[in-house]
Enzyme design. Sequence first.
Site, PDB file in Angstrom:
ATOM      1  N   GLN A   1       0.806  -1.217   0.000  1.00 57.78           N
ATOM      2  CA  GLN A   1       0.000   0.000   0.000  1.00 57.78           C
ATOM      3  C   GLN A   1       0.838   1.265   0.000  1.00 57.78           C
ATOM      4  O   GLN A   1       0.297   2.379  -0.091  1.00 57.78           O
ATOM      5  CB  GLN A   1      -0.937   0.001   1.211  1.00 57.78           C
ATOM      6  CG  GLN A   1      -1.965  -1.107   1.208  1.00 57.78           C
ATOM      7  CD  GLN A   1      -2.789  -1.145   2.478  1.00 57.78           C
ATOM      8  OE1 GLN A   1      -2.674  -0.303   3.367  1.00 57.78           O
ATOM      9  NE2 GLN A   1      -3.662  -2.146   2.580  1.00 57.78           N
TER      10      GLN A   1
ATOM     11  N   HIS B   1      -1.395   0.610   5.750  1.00 62.36           N
ATOM     12  CA  HIS B   1      -2.071   1.525   6.683  1.00 62.36           C
ATOM     13  C   HIS B   1      -1.254   2.781   6.946  1.00 62.36           C
ATOM     14  O   HIS B   1      -0.884   3.078   8.081  1.00 62.36           O
ATOM     15  CB  HIS B   1      -2.394   0.805   7.998  1.00 62.36           C
ATOM     16  CG  HIS B   1      -3.488  -0.205   7.873  1.00 62.36           C
ATOM     17  ND1 HIS B   1      -4.205  -0.672   8.946  1.00 62.36           N
ATOM     18  CD2 HIS B   1      -4.004  -0.845   6.781  1.00 62.36           C
ATOM     19  CE1 HIS B   1      -5.104  -1.555   8.526  1.00 62.36           C
ATOM     20  NE2 HIS B   1      -4.995  -1.673   7.215  1.00 62.36           N
TER      21      HIS B   1
ATOM     22  N   TYR C   1     -11.468   8.019  18.909  1.00 63.85           N
ATOM     23  CA  TYR C   1     -12.428   7.339  18.042  1.00 63.85           C
ATOM     24  C   TYR C   1     -12.449   5.820  18.206  1.00 63.85           C
ATOM     25  O   TYR C   1     -13.042   5.113  17.403  1.00 63.85           O
ATOM     26  CB  TYR C   1     -12.214   7.779  16.588  1.00 63.85           C
ATOM     27  CG  TYR C   1     -12.726   9.195  16.450  1.00 63.85           C
ATOM     28  CD1 TYR C   1     -14.022   9.442  16.046  1.00 63.85           C
ATOM     29  CD2 TYR C   1     -11.937  10.270  16.850  1.00 63.85           C
ATOM     30  CE1 TYR C   1     -14.518  10.741  16.006  1.00 63.85           C
ATOM     31  CE2 TYR C   1     -12.427  11.570  16.815  1.00 63.85           C
ATOM     32  CZ  TYR C   1     -13.715  11.796  16.395  1.00 63.85           C
ATOM     33  OH  TYR C   1     -14.225  13.075  16.381  1.00 63.85           O
TER      34      TYR C   1
ATOM     35  N   TYR D   1      -9.332 -10.320  10.477  1.00 61.03           N
ATOM     36  CA  TYR D   1      -9.368 -11.084   9.227  1.00 61.03           C
ATOM     37  C   TYR D   1      -9.366 -12.589   9.484  1.00 61.03           C
ATOM     38  O   TYR D   1      -9.840 -13.364   8.652  1.00 61.03           O
ATOM     39  CB  TYR D   1      -8.191 -10.688   8.340  1.00 61.03           C
ATOM     40  CG  TYR D   1      -8.287  -9.251   7.888  1.00 61.03           C
ATOM     41  CD1 TYR D   1      -9.208  -8.864   6.914  1.00 61.03           C
ATOM     42  CD2 TYR D   1      -7.466  -8.271   8.434  1.00 61.03           C
ATOM     43  CE1 TYR D   1      -9.319  -7.546   6.503  1.00 61.03           C
ATOM     44  CE2 TYR D   1      -7.565  -6.944   8.019  1.00 61.03           C
ATOM     45  CZ  TYR D   1      -8.490  -6.588   7.061  1.00 61.03           C
ATOM     46  OH  TYR D   1      -8.601  -5.284   6.656  1.00 61.03           O
TER      47      TYR D   1
END
Length: 372
Positions: A86, A148, A252, A263
């Site tokens: 990523q 991430h 949060y 997963y």
Amino acid sequence: MITQRLLVTVSALLGLLLLVPAQASEVNYRIETVADGLNHPWSLAFLPDGRMLVTERAGRLRLIDADGQLQPEPVEGVPEAYVASQGGLFEVLPHPAYEDNGWLYLSLAHGTARANTTRVVRGRLQEHALVDVEVLFDAEPTRSTPVHYGGRMAFLPDGSLLLGLGDGFDYREEAQKPDNHLGTLIRLNDEGSVPPDNPFVDDEERRPEIYSYGHRNIQGIVHDPGSGLLWSHEHGPRGGDELNIIRPGANYGWPAATHGIDYSGARISPHRTLPGMEEAVLVWTPAIAPAGLSQYRGEQFPEWEGDLLIAGLVARAILRVSLDGESAREEERLFREVGERMRDVRVGPDGAIYLLTDSRDGKLLRVERDAS
């Protein structure tokens, strides 16, 4: 049934017009390919002179001229990104006063396989090169995972810069420890310094750049000028994708409170919410994998004025979300006929909607109203 036209430009010589069934929306539109052959395009920005910039995750910044032609060579002078999984080049964002100062902001993965992080730089576009490049911020600590990173940015009305960051995947517990930048939203002045009114600026046990924390992987940020609210979305694991209202200093929840499961199928937390933690406004299970986030402001689609548009990677659609104060509701999933992962969605100066598809042969698409 209402029909809509999907205009697909196959090449500079051929254009195919296809009739497709209407979706839930009663708005007629057509979709035109502006550019293709993009390697995992990630972010789109509009320049005042009609040009556009597109980042490719592979580390390249691409320029589309005012006539809509993709320039064959990438912009020179872009700092080298750490490209793996990523990781790569992420957002390109013009300064709100770009016409006066020429600053462009870029976020990217930086470092090595053993020590990498999210970096923010800025520079000026001079002909076909980025010049005056300077590093503004490196997230700490570095990590050894190529996933991430966050990377989405936005400017607030006061000129400060927001950057969403991810938890590095293997370091998710750190998102509850604001003595580091993992799993946080940070706020900087436009030259990289810390605003004196940041929520933790006087707290020696917390990083002064942090604006909020307890995030998994922020992938969209929008400030609503109408309500003054700051909206953000982030990836959950298997389910639990969230749309949030961001409040300074708030927690949060990730990973102490989440709607998602791991997963492997294991439960991450028994709690969906906990005291002192913000609850999500919307949660998606199964996951939609939210990517880009925009708010529609324009003349072409007045029916959607003020709605949030969310690019879905797994959803392979643009989710239209209506707002009512601090409440939100998903109204429909648009442009599913494209059939590809959606990485970014932007509203152009012309009121058209621009999409980036996520693949090795990614496309920049333009959605305009079809008045016929």
